[in-house]
Write a protein that holds these residues in place. Structure first.
Motif, PDB file in Angstrom:
ATOM      1  N   GLU A  99       5.169 -12.395  29.754  1.00 29.81           N
ATOM      2  CA  GLU A  99       3.952 -13.187  29.559  1.00 29.81           C
ATOM      3  C   GLU A  99       4.328 -14.638  29.238  1.00 29.81           C
ATOM      4  OE1 GLU A  99       0.062 -14.112  29.516  1.00 29.81           O
ATOM      5  OE2 GLU A  99       0.805 -12.100  29.908  1.00 29.81           O
ATOM      6  N   PRO A 100       3.704 -15.622  29.896  1.00 26.99           N
ATOM      7  CA  PRO A 100       3.977 -17.016  29.533  1.00 26.99           C
ATOM      8  C   PRO A 100       3.496 -17.310  28.109  1.00 26.99           C
ATOM      9  CG  PRO A 100       2.840 -16.849  31.661  1.00 26.99           C
ATOM     10  CD  PRO A 100       2.752 -15.506  31.016  1.00 26.99           C
ATOM     11  N   VAL A 101       4.430 -17.648  27.226  1.00 25.29           N
ATOM     12  CA  VAL A 101       4.098 -17.962  25.836  1.00 25.29           C
ATOM     13  C   VAL A 101       4.947 -19.158  25.398  1.00 25.29           C
ATOM     14  CG1 VAL A 101       4.007 -17.154  23.448  1.00 25.29           C
ATOM     15  CG2 VAL A 101       3.562 -15.546  25.316  1.00 25.29           C
ATOM     16  N   LEU A 102       4.282 -20.184  24.885  1.00 22.75           N
ATOM     17  CA  LEU A 102       4.946 -21.359  24.326  1.00 22.75           C
ATOM     18  C   LEU A 102       4.713 -21.362  22.822  1.00 22.75           C
ATOM     19  CD1 LEU A 102       6.321 -24.177  24.516  1.00 22.75           C
ATOM     20  CD2 LEU A 102       4.062 -25.131  25.024  1.00 22.75           C
ATOM     21  N   VAL A 103       5.804 -21.458  22.049  1.00 20.75           N
ATOM     22  CA  VAL A 103       5.719 -21.464  20.589  1.00 20.75           C
ATOM     23  C   VAL A 103       6.323 -22.764  20.088  1.00 20.75           C
ATOM     24  CG1 VAL A 103       6.169 -20.180  18.475  1.00 20.75           C
ATOM     25  CG2 VAL A 103       6.092 -18.963  20.665  1.00 20.75           C
ATOM     26  N   ARG A 104       5.681 -23.380  19.104  1.00 15.12           N
ATOM     27  CA  ARG A 104       6.210 -24.636  18.572  1.00 15.12           C
ATOM     28  C   ARG A 104       5.897 -24.789  17.082  1.00 15.12           C
ATOM     29  NH1 ARG A 104       5.728 -29.192  18.011  1.00 15.12           N
ATOM     30  NH2 ARG A 104       4.355 -30.561  19.170  1.00 15.12           N
ATOM     31  N   ASN A 105       6.802 -25.461  16.376  1.00 13.19           N
ATOM     32  CA  ASN A 105       6.565 -25.940  15.014  1.00 13.19           C
ATOM     33  C   ASN A 105       6.372 -27.447  15.068  1.00 13.19           C
ATOM     34  OD1 ASN A 105       6.831 -23.444  13.871  1.00 13.19           O
ATOM     35  ND2 ASN A 105       8.677 -23.905  12.696  1.00 13.19           N
ATOM     36  N   ASP A 143      -7.388 -25.045  31.475  1.00 12.33           N
ATOM     37  CA  ASP A 143      -7.950 -23.859  32.122  1.00 12.33           C
ATOM     38  C   ASP A 143      -7.238 -23.484  33.412  1.00 12.33           C
ATOM     39  OD1 ASP A 143      -8.817 -25.990  33.659  1.00 12.33           O
ATOM     40  OD2 ASP A 143     -10.956 -25.627  33.349  1.00 12.33           O
ATOM     41  N   ALA A 144      -6.224 -24.244  33.825  1.00  6.61           N
ATOM     42  CA  ALA A 144      -5.393 -23.850  34.963  1.00  6.61           C
ATOM     43  C   ALA A 144      -4.209 -22.993  34.507  1.00  6.61           C
ATOM     44  CB  ALA A 144      -4.887 -25.093  35.697  1.00  6.61           C
ATOM     45  N   GLY A 145      -4.084 -22.781  33.193  1.00  4.17           N
ATOM     46  CA  GLY A 145      -2.979 -21.974  32.677  1.00  4.17           C
ATOM     47  C   GLY A 145      -1.719 -22.770  32.419  1.00  4.17           C
ATOM     48  N   ALA A 201       0.958 -20.766  34.315  1.00  6.64           N
ATOM     49  CA  ALA A 201       0.452 -19.395  34.337  1.00  6.64           C
ATOM     50  C   ALA A 201       1.393 -18.417  35.022  1.00  6.64           C
ATOM     51  CB  ALA A 201      -0.918 -19.363  35.021  1.00  6.64           C
ATOM     52  N   LYS A 202       2.283 -18.917  35.873  1.00  7.03           N
ATOM     53  CA  LYS A 202       3.260 -18.049  36.550  1.00  7.03           C
ATOM     54  C   LYS A 202       4.603 -18.047  35.831  1.00  7.03           C
ATOM     55  CE  LYS A 202       1.117 -18.349  41.106  1.00  7.03           C
ATOM     56  NZ  LYS A 202       1.307 -18.676  42.549  1.00  7.03           N
ATOM     57  N   ARG A 203       4.623 -18.588  34.614  1.00 10.64           N
ATOM     58  CA  ARG A 203       5.794 -18.663  33.738  1.00 10.64           C
ATOM     59  C   ARG A 203       6.912 -19.552  34.298  1.00 10.64           C
ATOM     60  NH1 ARG A 203      10.340 -16.926  31.725  1.00 10.64           N
ATOM     61  NH2 ARG A 203      10.517 -16.734  29.461  1.00 10.64           N
ATOM     62  N   ARG A 204       6.551 -20.470  35.150  1.00 11.22           N
ATOM     63  CA  ARG A 204       7.492 -21.516  35.540  1.00 11.22           C
ATOM     64  C   ARG A 204       7.489 -22.551  34.420  1.00 11.22           C
ATOM     65  NH1 ARG A 204       4.518 -21.838  41.305  1.00 11.22           N
ATOM     66  NH2 ARG A 204       2.876 -22.226  39.784  1.00 11.22           N
ATOM     67  N   LEU A 293      -3.729 -16.432  29.544  1.00 10.28           N
ATOM     68  CA  LEU A 293      -4.840 -15.729  28.906  1.00 10.28           C
ATOM     69  C   LEU A 293      -5.855 -16.684  28.281  1.00 10.28           C
ATOM     70  CD1 LEU A 293      -2.747 -12.960  27.103  1.00 10.28           C
ATOM     71  CD2 LEU A 293      -3.907 -12.795  29.313  1.00 10.28           C
ATOM     72  N   GLY A 294      -5.512 -17.964  28.198  1.00  5.95           N
ATOM     73  CA  GLY A 294      -6.399 -18.929  27.566  1.00  5.95           C
ATOM     74  C   GLY A 294      -6.499 -18.750  26.060  1.00  5.95           C
ATOM     75  N   GLN A 295      -5.443 -18.241  25.450  1.00  4.61           N
ATOM     76  CA  GLN A 295      -5.462 -17.962  24.012  1.00  4.61           C
ATOM     77  C   GLN A 295      -4.464 -18.837  23.264  1.00  4.61           C
ATOM     78  OE1 GLN A 295      -4.454 -13.815  23.854  1.00  4.61           O
ATOM     79  NE2 GLN A 295      -6.458 -13.132  24.615  1.00  4.61           N
ATOM     80  N   MET A 296      -4.823 -19.216  22.047  1.00  5.22           N
ATOM     81  CA  MET A 296      -3.894 -19.950  21.181  1.00  5.22           C
ATOM     82  C   MET A 296      -4.047 -19.462  19.754  1.00  5.22           C
ATOM     83  SD  MET A 296      -5.576 -23.756  20.540  1.00  5.22           S
ATOM     84  CE  MET A 296      -4.348 -24.191  19.316  1.00  5.22           C
ATOM     85  N   GLU A 297      -2.988 -19.635  18.979  1.00  9.21           N
ATOM     86  CA  GLU A 297      -3.016 -19.343  17.558  1.00  9.21           C
ATOM     87  C   GLU A 297      -2.391 -20.516  16.814  1.00  9.21           C
ATOM     88  OE1 GLU A 297      -2.406 -14.474  17.630  1.00  9.21           O
ATOM     89  OE2 GLU A 297      -0.790 -15.799  16.957  1.00  9.21           O
ATOM     90  N   ILE A 298      -2.973 -20.855  15.683  1.00  8.66           N
ATOM     91  CA  ILE A 298      -2.345 -21.769  14.744  1.00  8.66           C
ATOM     92  C   ILE A 298      -1.948 -20.909  13.546  1.00  8.66           C
ATOM     93  CG2 ILE A 298      -2.608 -23.826  13.321  1.00  8.66           C
ATOM     94  CD1 ILE A 298      -2.662 -24.464  16.236  1.00  8.66           C
ATOM     95  N   LYS A 299      -0.674 -20.965  13.186  1.00  5.66           N
ATOM     96  CA  LYS A 299      -0.155 -20.075  12.158  1.00  5.66           C
ATOM     97  C   LYS A 299       0.506 -20.852  11.025  1.00  5.66           C
ATOM     98  CE  LYS A 299       1.699 -16.162  13.579  1.00  5.66           C
ATOM     99  NZ  LYS A 299       0.622 -15.157  13.480  1.00  5.66           N
ATOM    100  N   TRP A 300       0.398 -20.273   9.842  1.00 12.37           N
ATOM    101  CA  TRP A 300       1.076 -20.738   8.646  1.00 12.37           C
ATOM    102  C   TRP A 300       1.707 -19.511   7.984  1.00 12.37           C
ATOM    103  CZ3 TRP A 300      -3.985 -21.731   9.999  1.00 12.37           C
ATOM    104  CH2 TRP A 300      -4.281 -23.038  10.399  1.00 12.37           C
ATOM    105  N   PRO A 301       2.558 -19.677   6.990  1.00 15.29           N
ATOM    106  CA  PRO A 301       3.207 -18.507   6.393  1.00 15.29           C
ATOM    107  C   PRO A 301       2.241 -17.445   5.884  1.00 15.29           C
ATOM    108  CG  PRO A 301       4.396 -20.475   5.761  1.00 15.29           C
ATOM    109  CD  PRO A 301       3.177 -20.931   6.498  1.00 15.29           C
ATOM    110  N   LYS A 302       1.021 -17.855   5.469  1.00 12.83           N
ATOM    111  CA  LYS A 302       0.087 -16.867   4.913  1.00 12.83           C
ATOM    112  C   LYS A 302      -1.273 -16.863   5.601  1.00 12.83           C
ATOM    113  CE  LYS A 302       2.203 -16.826   0.313  1.00 12.83           C
ATOM    114  NZ  LYS A 302       1.961 -16.999  -1.155  1.00 12.83           N
ATOM    115  N   ALA A 303      -1.352 -17.419   6.794  1.00 16.18           N
ATOM    116  CA  ALA A 303      -2.643 -17.463   7.488  1.00 16.18           C
ATOM    117  C   ALA A 303      -2.428 -17.610   8.988  1.00 16.18           C
ATOM    118  CB  ALA A 303      -3.495 -18.624   6.967  1.00 16.18           C
TER     119      ALA A 303
END
Length: 327
Positions: A99-105, A143-145, A201-204, A293-303
Protein backbone atom coordinates in the motif's frame (compact mmCIF):
# COMPACT_ATOMS: atom_id res chain seq x y z
CA UNK A 1 2.85 23.99 26.38
CA UNK A 2 -0.42 23.26 24.64
CA UNK A 3 -0.91 23.54 20.88
CA UNK A 4 -4.44 23.93 19.60
CA UNK A 5 -4.76 22.09 16.29
CA UNK A 6 -7.63 22.87 13.93
CA UNK A 7 -8.96 21.12 10.85
CA UNK A 8 -10.72 23.49 8.45
CA UNK A 9 -12.58 22.73 5.24
CA UNK A 10 -13.31 25.46 2.70
CA UNK A 11 -13.71 24.21 -0.89
CA UNK A 12 -13.27 27.67 -2.46
CA UNK A 13 -11.39 30.64 -0.99
CA UNK A 14 -13.77 32.54 1.23
CA UNK A 15 -14.51 33.85 4.71
CA UNK A 16 -12.85 30.98 6.58
CA UNK A 17 -9.54 31.55 4.84
CA UNK A 18 -9.88 35.33 5.25
CA UNK A 19 -10.45 34.84 8.97
CA UNK A 20 -7.40 32.60 9.27
CA UNK A 21 -5.32 35.20 7.44
CA UNK A 22 -6.36 37.99 9.78
CA UNK A 23 -5.57 35.79 12.79
CA UNK A 24 -2.09 34.74 11.66
CA UNK A 25 -1.02 37.79 9.66
CA UNK A 26 0.41 39.93 12.52
CA UNK A 27 2.94 37.23 13.46
CA UNK A 28 3.76 36.38 9.84
CA UNK A 29 4.11 40.07 9.04
CA UNK A 30 6.65 40.58 11.83
CA UNK A 31 8.61 37.56 10.61
CA UNK A 32 8.52 38.72 6.99
CA UNK A 33 9.73 42.20 8.03
CA UNK A 34 12.56 41.09 10.31
CA UNK A 35 15.20 42.22 7.79
CA UNK A 36 13.07 45.13 6.54
CA UNK A 37 10.59 45.31 3.66
CA UNK A 38 13.35 46.43 1.30
CA UNK A 39 15.04 43.04 1.78
CA UNK A 40 12.05 41.28 0.19
CA UNK A 41 11.15 41.35 -3.53
CA UNK A 42 8.66 43.92 -4.76
CA UNK A 43 5.10 42.96 -5.62
CA UNK A 44 5.88 43.25 -9.33
CA UNK A 45 8.93 41.00 -9.07
CA UNK A 46 6.95 38.48 -7.00
CA UNK A 47 4.09 38.39 -9.50
CA UNK A 48 6.49 38.02 -12.41
CA UNK A 49 8.22 35.11 -10.68
CA UNK A 50 4.88 33.36 -10.16
CA UNK A 51 3.90 33.99 -13.79
CA UNK A 52 7.21 32.54 -14.95
CA UNK A 53 7.45 29.45 -12.76
CA UNK A 54 3.94 28.60 -11.47
CA UNK A 55 1.48 30.39 -13.76
CA UNK A 56 -1.34 27.97 -12.93
CA UNK A 57 -1.40 29.40 -9.39
CA UNK A 58 -1.66 33.06 -10.37
CA UNK A 59 -5.51 33.26 -10.47
CA UNK A 60 -5.65 31.58 -7.05
CA UNK A 61 -2.91 33.87 -5.73
CA UNK A 62 -4.86 36.93 -6.87
CA UNK A 63 -8.00 35.64 -5.15
CA UNK A 64 -6.14 35.17 -1.89
CA UNK A 65 -4.51 38.59 -2.14
CA UNK A 66 -7.95 40.14 -2.46
CA UNK A 67 -9.30 38.14 0.49
CA UNK A 68 -6.31 39.18 2.59
CA UNK A 69 -7.18 42.84 2.14
CA UNK A 70 -4.95 43.58 -0.82
CA UNK A 71 -2.06 45.29 0.97
CA UNK A 72 1.34 45.42 -0.70
CA UNK A 73 3.07 43.54 2.11
CA UNK A 74 0.44 40.80 2.25
CA UNK A 75 0.65 40.25 -1.51
CA UNK A 76 4.43 40.03 -1.42
CA UNK A 77 4.29 37.62 1.53
CA UNK A 78 1.68 35.39 -0.13
CA UNK A 79 3.84 35.02 -3.23
CA UNK A 80 6.36 33.03 -1.13
CA UNK A 81 9.04 34.52 -3.37
CA UNK A 82 12.42 34.92 -1.62
CA UNK A 83 11.06 34.79 1.94
CA UNK A 84 13.29 35.07 5.03
CA UNK A 85 15.35 31.91 5.60
CA UNK A 86 14.06 29.31 8.04
CA UNK A 87 15.25 25.92 9.28
CA UNK A 88 13.52 22.73 10.37
CA UNK A 89 14.39 19.16 11.21
CA UNK A 90 12.10 16.35 9.95
CA UNK A 91 12.29 12.71 8.85
CA UNK A 92 10.21 11.03 6.15
CA UNK A 93 9.99 7.63 4.50
CA UNK A 94 7.88 5.44 2.23
CA UNK A 95 6.59 2.29 3.93
CA UNK A 96 8.01 -0.73 2.05
CA UNK A 97 4.69 -2.61 1.96
CA UNK A 98 2.32 -2.85 -1.01
CA UNK A 99 0.00 0.00 0.00
CA UNK A 100 1.37 3.48 -0.81
CA UNK A 101 2.06 5.07 2.59
CA UNK A 102 4.15 8.18 3.33
CA UNK A 103 5.15 8.78 6.96
CA UNK A 104 6.86 11.91 8.24
CA UNK A 105 7.89 13.71 11.43
CA UNK A 106 7.81 17.50 11.41
CA UNK A 107 10.44 19.00 13.73
CA UNK A 108 10.09 22.74 14.13
CA UNK A 109 9.55 25.57 16.62
CA UNK A 110 6.05 25.35 18.16
CA UNK A 111 5.64 29.13 18.27
CA UNK A 112 6.23 29.46 14.52
CA UNK A 113 3.76 26.81 13.42
CA UNK A 114 0.21 27.11 12.03
CA UNK A 115 -1.06 23.89 13.75
CA UNK A 116 -3.67 23.86 11.01
CA UNK A 117 -4.92 21.09 8.71
CA UNK A 118 -6.47 22.65 5.63
CA UNK A 119 -8.75 20.89 3.16
CA UNK A 120 -9.52 22.71 -0.08
CA UNK A 121 -10.95 22.18 -3.54
CA UNK A 122 -9.24 25.17 -5.08
CA UNK A 123 -9.23 25.14 -8.88
CA UNK A 124 -11.23 21.89 -8.82
CA UNK A 125 -8.53 19.80 -7.08
CA UNK A 126 -9.23 18.26 -3.66
CA UNK A 127 -6.22 18.64 -1.36
CA UNK A 128 -5.67 18.10 2.35
CA UNK A 129 -2.47 18.82 4.24
CA UNK A 130 -0.62 20.61 7.01
CA UNK A 131 -0.65 24.35 6.42
CA UNK A 132 2.34 26.67 6.40
CA UNK A 133 2.19 30.32 5.39
CA UNK A 134 -1.61 30.11 5.10
CA UNK A 135 -1.74 28.45 1.69
CA UNK A 136 1.53 26.58 1.47
CA UNK A 137 1.88 23.02 2.79
CA UNK A 138 4.67 21.13 4.54
CA UNK A 139 2.96 17.83 3.65
CA UNK A 140 -0.27 16.82 1.96
CA UNK A 141 -2.10 14.75 -0.65
CA UNK A 142 -4.57 15.27 -3.48
CA UNK A 143 -7.53 13.43 -5.00
CA UNK A 144 -5.33 11.92 -7.73
CA UNK A 145 -3.58 9.82 -5.06
CA UNK A 146 -0.40 11.90 -4.86
CA UNK A 147 1.26 12.61 -1.49
CA UNK A 148 4.24 14.89 -0.79
CA UNK A 149 6.35 15.89 2.20
CA UNK A 150 9.41 18.04 2.81
CA UNK A 151 12.50 18.09 4.99
CA UNK A 152 15.17 20.77 5.30
CA UNK A 153 18.22 19.89 3.18
CA UNK A 154 20.90 20.88 5.69
CA UNK A 155 22.67 23.65 3.77
CA UNK A 156 23.24 27.33 4.62
CA UNK A 157 22.91 28.66 1.05
CA UNK A 158 20.03 31.09 0.41
CA UNK A 159 19.17 32.17 -3.13
CA UNK A 160 16.43 33.44 -5.43
CA UNK A 161 13.44 31.15 -5.41
CA UNK A 162 10.23 30.24 -3.64
CA UNK A 163 9.55 29.04 -0.13
CA UNK A 164 9.11 25.30 -0.51
CA UNK A 165 5.63 25.11 1.11
CA UNK A 166 4.19 26.91 -1.92
CA UNK A 167 6.06 24.54 -4.23
CA UNK A 168 4.34 21.62 -2.48
CA UNK A 169 0.98 23.35 -2.96
CA UNK A 170 1.82 23.78 -6.64
CA UNK A 171 2.74 20.11 -7.05
CA UNK A 172 -0.52 18.96 -5.48
CA UNK A 173 -2.60 21.46 -7.48
CA UNK A 174 -1.11 20.51 -10.85
CA UNK A 175 0.33 16.96 -10.71
CA UNK A 176 -1.17 13.46 -10.55
CA UNK A 177 1.84 11.13 -10.68
CA UNK A 178 5.27 10.95 -9.11
CA UNK A 179 6.83 11.51 -12.52
CA UNK A 180 4.87 14.74 -13.07
CA UNK A 181 5.78 15.88 -9.57
CA UNK A 182 9.46 15.23 -10.23
CA UNK A 183 9.34 17.33 -13.38
CA UNK A 184 7.74 20.22 -11.49
CA UNK A 185 10.19 19.98 -8.59
CA UNK A 186 13.12 20.00 -11.01
CA UNK A 187 11.82 23.13 -12.71
CA UNK A 188 10.62 25.49 -9.94
CA UNK A 189 13.41 27.36 -8.09
CA UNK A 190 13.64 27.15 -4.30
CA UNK A 191 15.23 29.75 -2.00
CA UNK A 192 16.86 27.13 0.27
CA UNK A 193 17.78 23.45 0.14
CA UNK A 194 14.99 20.94 0.74
CA UNK A 195 14.32 17.25 0.22
CA UNK A 196 10.84 16.55 -1.12
CA UNK A 197 9.54 12.99 -1.09
CA UNK A 198 6.63 12.03 -3.36
CA UNK A 199 4.54 8.87 -3.71
CA UNK A 200 1.57 8.27 -6.00
CA UNK A 201 -1.40 5.90 -6.07
CA UNK A 202 0.60 3.21 -7.89
CA UNK A 203 3.37 3.45 -5.25
CA UNK A 204 5.84 5.06 -7.61
CA UNK A 205 8.02 7.35 -5.54
CA UNK A 206 10.99 9.70 -5.66
CA UNK A 207 12.87 12.20 -3.54
CA UNK A 208 13.91 15.52 -5.07
CA UNK A 209 17.04 17.12 -3.61
CA UNK A 210 16.32 20.81 -4.22
CA UNK A 211 18.79 23.67 -3.83
CA UNK A 212 19.02 27.32 -4.89
CA UNK A 213 22.55 27.07 -6.27
CA UNK A 214 22.58 23.79 -8.20
CA UNK A 215 20.17 21.69 -10.29
CA UNK A 216 17.58 19.59 -8.48
CA UNK A 217 18.52 15.92 -8.29
CA UNK A 218 15.68 13.42 -8.70
CA UNK A 219 16.49 10.25 -6.77
CA UNK A 220 14.74 6.98 -6.04
CA UNK A 221 15.38 7.38 -2.31
CA UNK A 222 12.56 6.24 -0.03
CA UNK A 223 14.04 8.08 2.98
CA UNK A 224 14.96 11.71 3.62
CA UNK A 225 16.25 13.48 6.70
CA UNK A 226 18.26 16.73 6.88
CA UNK A 227 21.16 16.40 4.49
CA UNK A 228 21.45 15.65 0.82
CA UNK A 229 24.16 13.47 -0.75
CA UNK A 230 26.58 14.31 2.04
CA UNK A 231 26.62 16.40 5.20
CA UNK A 232 27.49 20.01 4.33
CA UNK A 233 26.57 21.73 7.61
CA UNK A 234 28.27 19.69 10.30
CA UNK A 235 26.96 21.48 13.41
CA UNK A 236 23.34 21.31 12.20
CA UNK A 237 23.81 17.65 11.30
CA UNK A 238 25.15 16.83 14.77
CA UNK A 239 22.41 18.74 16.56
CA UNK A 240 19.58 17.18 14.55
CA UNK A 241 21.19 13.70 14.29
CA UNK A 242 20.32 13.63 10.61
CA UNK A 243 22.77 10.84 9.72
CA UNK A 244 21.68 8.66 12.62
CA UNK A 245 18.00 9.09 11.71
CA UNK A 246 18.68 8.26 8.08
CA UNK A 247 20.59 5.10 9.01
CA UNK A 248 17.82 4.02 11.36
CA UNK A 249 15.19 4.38 8.64
CA UNK A 250 17.31 2.69 5.97
CA UNK A 251 17.80 -0.29 8.27
CA UNK A 252 14.04 -0.60 8.69
CA UNK A 253 13.61 -0.55 4.91
CA UNK A 254 16.33 -3.07 4.10
CA UNK A 255 15.29 -5.71 6.62
CA UNK A 256 12.06 -7.67 6.31
CA UNK A 257 8.89 -5.68 5.60
CA UNK A 258 7.41 -4.91 9.00
CA UNK A 259 3.69 -4.23 9.55
CA UNK A 260 2.57 -0.72 8.74
CA UNK A 261 1.55 -0.03 12.34
CA UNK A 262 5.00 -0.99 13.63
CA UNK A 263 6.73 1.11 10.97
CA UNK A 264 4.62 4.15 11.87
CA UNK A 265 5.10 3.68 15.61
CA UNK A 266 8.88 3.98 15.17
CA UNK A 267 8.37 7.67 14.29
CA UNK A 268 6.92 8.31 17.74
CA UNK A 269 10.06 7.22 19.57
CA UNK A 270 13.76 8.17 19.50
CA UNK A 271 15.84 8.46 17.41
CA UNK A 272 13.17 9.75 15.02
CA UNK A 273 11.07 11.53 17.63
CA UNK A 274 12.83 14.64 18.95
CA UNK A 275 12.22 16.33 22.32
CA UNK A 276 14.32 19.41 21.46
CA UNK A 277 11.26 21.69 21.59
CA UNK A 278 12.92 24.58 23.38
CA UNK A 279 15.68 24.62 20.75
CA UNK A 280 13.10 24.78 17.95
CA UNK A 281 13.54 21.23 16.64
CA UNK A 282 11.02 19.18 18.61
CA UNK A 283 8.70 16.77 16.79
CA UNK A 284 5.40 18.64 16.57
CA UNK A 285 3.54 15.76 14.90
CA UNK A 286 3.81 12.60 12.87
CA UNK A 287 1.77 12.50 9.66
CA UNK A 288 0.69 9.32 7.88
CA UNK A 289 -0.65 9.60 4.31
CA UNK A 290 -2.40 6.78 2.45
CA UNK A 291 -2.99 8.64 -0.82
CA UNK A 292 -4.63 5.82 -2.78
CA UNK A 293 -7.27 5.60 -0.04
CA UNK A 294 -7.51 9.35 0.55
CA UNK A 295 -6.74 8.87 4.24
CA UNK A 296 -4.39 10.71 6.59
CA UNK A 297 -3.55 10.61 10.27
CA UNK A 298 -1.88 13.16 12.49
CA UNK A 299 -0.26 11.38 15.41
CA UNK A 300 1.35 12.28 18.71
CA UNK A 301 2.70 9.96 21.43
CA UNK A 302 -0.69 9.89 23.19
CA UNK A 303 -3.20 10.87 20.51
CA UNK A 304 -4.23 10.17 16.90
CA UNK A 305 -6.44 12.25 14.62
CA UNK A 306 -7.85 10.42 11.61
CA UNK A 307 -8.98 12.47 8.62
CA UNK A 308 -10.40 11.60 5.21
CA UNK A 309 -10.01 13.66 2.05
CA UNK A 310 -13.47 12.70 0.78
CA UNK A 311 -15.32 12.59 4.12
CA UNK A 312 -13.60 15.41 5.95
CA UNK A 313 -14.83 16.52 9.36
CA UNK A 314 -13.75 19.85 10.76
CA UNK A 315 -12.66 19.96 14.37
CA UNK A 316 -9.91 20.77 16.81
CA UNK A 317 -7.54 19.00 19.17
CA UNK A 318 -5.61 20.42 22.13
CA UNK A 319 -2.22 18.69 22.28
CA UNK A 320 -0.19 19.12 25.45
CA UNK A 321 3.57 18.60 25.21
CA UNK A 322 5.14 18.37 28.69
CA UNK A 323 8.68 18.66 27.30
CA UNK A 324 7.96 22.30 26.44
CA UNK A 325 7.56 23.14 30.11
CA UNK A 326 11.06 22.02 31.05
CA UNK A 327 13.66 24.77 31.65
Amino acid sequence: MQLLWRAINEPTPGPKWAGIFQEYWPDYHRWWLKAGAEARPTYWDSLQALNTHMPELVPLYEQLCELSGGSDHAARFLSFYCPPPYLSGCSQAIWPGKEPVLVRNYDYHPKAFDSLILRTEWQGRKIVGTSDGLWGLVDGMNDAGLAVSLTFGGRRVVGDGFGVPLILRYVLQTCETAEEAGEALARVPTHMSYNVTVVDAKRRFLTALMAPDRPTQITHAAVATNHQEKVEWASHARFTATVERERFLLQRLTLHVEPEEKFVSAFLKPPLYSSAFNEGFGTLYTAVYRPRLGQMEIKWPKATWQLDLNDFEEGQRAIYTPELERP
